[in-house]
Design an enzyme around this catalytic site. Structure first.
Site, PDB file in Angstrom:
ATOM      1  N   GLY A   1       0.837  -1.197   0.000  1.00 31.13           N
ATOM      2  CA  GLY A   1       0.000   0.000   0.000  1.00 31.13           C
ATOM      3  C   GLY A   1       0.870   1.244   0.000  1.00 31.13           C
ATOM      4  O   GLY A   1       2.025   1.218   0.445  1.00 31.13           O
ATOM      5  N   CYS A   2       0.324   2.351  -0.488  1.00 28.56           N
ATOM      6  CA  CYS A   2       1.129   3.573  -0.608  1.00 28.56           C
ATOM      7  C   CYS A   2       1.535   4.115   0.767  1.00 28.56           C
ATOM      8  O   CYS A   2       2.720   4.363   1.013  1.00 28.56           O
ATOM      9  CB  CYS A   2       0.387   4.617  -1.427  1.00 28.56           C
ATOM     10  SG  CYS A   2      -1.292   4.978  -0.868  1.00 28.56           S
ATOM     11  N   HIS A   3       0.576   4.299   1.673  1.00 29.71           N
ATOM     12  CA  HIS A   3       0.921   4.781   3.009  1.00 29.71           C
ATOM     13  C   HIS A   3       1.866   3.805   3.704  1.00 29.71           C
ATOM     14  O   HIS A   3       2.807   4.210   4.390  1.00 29.71           O
ATOM     15  CB  HIS A   3      -0.332   4.957   3.862  1.00 29.71           C
ATOM     16  CG  HIS A   3      -1.262   6.025   3.399  1.00 29.71           C
ATOM     17  ND1 HIS A   3      -0.938   7.368   3.444  1.00 29.71           N
ATOM     18  CD2 HIS A   3      -2.520   5.954   2.879  1.00 29.71           C
ATOM     19  CE1 HIS A   3      -1.967   8.080   2.978  1.00 29.71           C
ATOM     20  NE2 HIS A   3      -2.930   7.244   2.639  1.00 29.71           N
TER      21      HIS A   3
ATOM     22  N   PHE B   1       7.596  10.452  -1.675  1.00 32.74           N
ATOM     23  CA  PHE B   1       7.566   9.651  -2.899  1.00 32.74           C
ATOM     24  C   PHE B   1       6.270   9.945  -3.634  1.00 32.74           C
ATOM     25  O   PHE B   1       5.447  10.743  -3.176  1.00 32.74           O
ATOM     26  CB  PHE B   1       7.709   8.155  -2.585  1.00 32.74           C
ATOM     27  CG  PHE B   1       6.697   7.604  -1.605  1.00 32.74           C
ATOM     28  CD1 PHE B   1       5.677   6.767  -2.021  1.00 32.74           C
ATOM     29  CD2 PHE B   1       6.780   7.898  -0.245  1.00 32.74           C
ATOM     30  CE1 PHE B   1       4.759   6.248  -1.124  1.00 32.74           C
ATOM     31  CE2 PHE B   1       5.872   7.385   0.665  1.00 32.74           C
ATOM     32  CZ  PHE B   1       4.845   6.563   0.224  1.00 32.74           C
TER      33      PHE B   1
ATOM     34  N   THR C   1       4.042   1.866   2.391  1.00 31.76           N
ATOM     35  CA  THR C   1       5.395   1.991   1.838  1.00 31.76           C
ATOM     36  C   THR C   1       6.187   3.050   2.584  1.00 31.76           C
ATOM     37  O   THR C   1       7.336   2.829   2.985  1.00 31.76           O
ATOM     38  CB  THR C   1       5.331   2.332   0.341  1.00 31.76           C
ATOM     39  OG1 THR C   1       4.746   1.220  -0.368  1.00 31.76           O
ATOM     40  CG2 THR C   1       6.716   2.612  -0.231  1.00 31.76           C
TER      41      THR C   1
END
Length: 313
Positions: A116-118, A284, A120
């Site tokens: 998941g983005c968060h 990012f 990461t």
């Protein structure tokens, strides 16, 4: 040699479309394309899922689970971009730089769960410190994460980009206020924490970009390191990595912008603070290292291509 056959199930979603755009110009793979009028036809999808050497699943959780059940070809390998399998038994977590041996696990895996983005951003700082024995497993970690609205998919993008939108969208919005965000299970498990972090995601009026920060009281860390000590530890931990980088201690600017790395596929960690307190911030692109960029990186590793092929550095 025959080119590996790659199929994207869910090409119409934000992540699927991003992956398609990244792979469309590559001549080292054969991209399998289902007829648009049959993309929801289960039997037709099943043919493509089993014809591919590698499949990207860019689907809601339930649909991703169903898609895996349709695969009976033992040679079909899967990268799932949904939340469904990130903590599931038998799946490898697709963050190559995160832990010792993780890249090798991805290389030989049949099933890889894209992070998941968060998660990461959180894991890029928390997991190494637990691995190094600095951050106690029972530490009460607090995290906030600023993100662009593209991570919410087509519906949220339309809400932000429609004419006459709500004035409330002009300012940052805290969401998942019930503290049950879907990325928390992987954040806790992959970091090796005894308890889930208290996590506050914040939505901003910017299309893409992310800045995820954790705040630490140094007196509660093993060895009571300073913020600069922690920066040096992480610099050593990530030495030689192309897609996870360290900024100099204290950073290079007085502010850390959410969209500073929009359009890039690497993540950069900035450590700030002093003897008593530390802030670690990962910047990012939520559509890059936080989604489709990570998925393409994982594909490159699994298929034996140069790891950064098709990525923007």
């Amino acid at each position: 040699m025959n080119k590996p056959k790659v199929y994207i199930d869910g090409k119409e979603g934000t992540t699927g479309l991003q992956i398609y755009e990244r792979l469309g110009g590559r001549d080292d793979i054969e991209l399998l394309l289902i007829d648009e009028d049959k993309r929801k036809d289960t039997e037709e999808r099943k043919k493509f899922l089993n014809a591919a050497d590698l499949v990207f699943l860019c689907l809601p959780d339930a649909a991703a689970i169903e898609a895996v059940s349709l695969i009976d070809n033992p040679k079909t390998r899967v990268i799932d971009a949904s939340t469904a399998h990130r903590t599931a038994e038998g799946w490898v977590y697709g963050f190559a730089e995160l832990l010792p041996g993780q890249r090798q696990r991805i290389r030989f895996a049949d099933r890889v769960a894209n992070p998941g983005c968060h998660a990461t951003g959180f894991l890029s700082t928390a997991a190494p410190l637990v691995e190094l024995g600095v951050l106690p497993k029972d530490y009460p970690v607090t995290c906030f994460s600023l993100t662009g609205y593209s991570g919410g998919g087509k519906k949220l993008i339309a809400e932000y980009e429609t004419e006459g939108r709500s004035v409330l969208l002009d300012s940052p919005n805290i969401y998942a206020t019930g503290l049950k965000h879907k990325h928390i299970p992987e954040m806790q498990k992959l970091a090796g924490l005894d308890h889930p972090p208290v996590f506050a995601p914040i939505l901003g009026d910017v299309y893409k970009g992310m800045a995820t920060a954790i705040l630490l009281q140094n007196r509660l860390l093993k060895g009571t390191p300073t913020a600069q000590d922690i920066c040096e530890m992480l610099a050593s931990y990530y030495e030689g990595q192309q897609l996870v980088r360290m900024a100099p201690f204290g950073g290079t600017a007085p502010r850390l912008a959410t969209n500073a790395l929009a359009g890039k596929d690497y993540l950069e960690i900035t450590v700030t603070g002093h003897e008593d307190q530390t802030m670690l911030t990962a910047q990012f692109d939520n559509l890059g290292k936080g989604a489709s960029g990570a998925a393409v990186q994982n594909m490159n590793i699994m298929l034996g291509f140069a790891e950064t092929a098709g990525l923007t550095l």
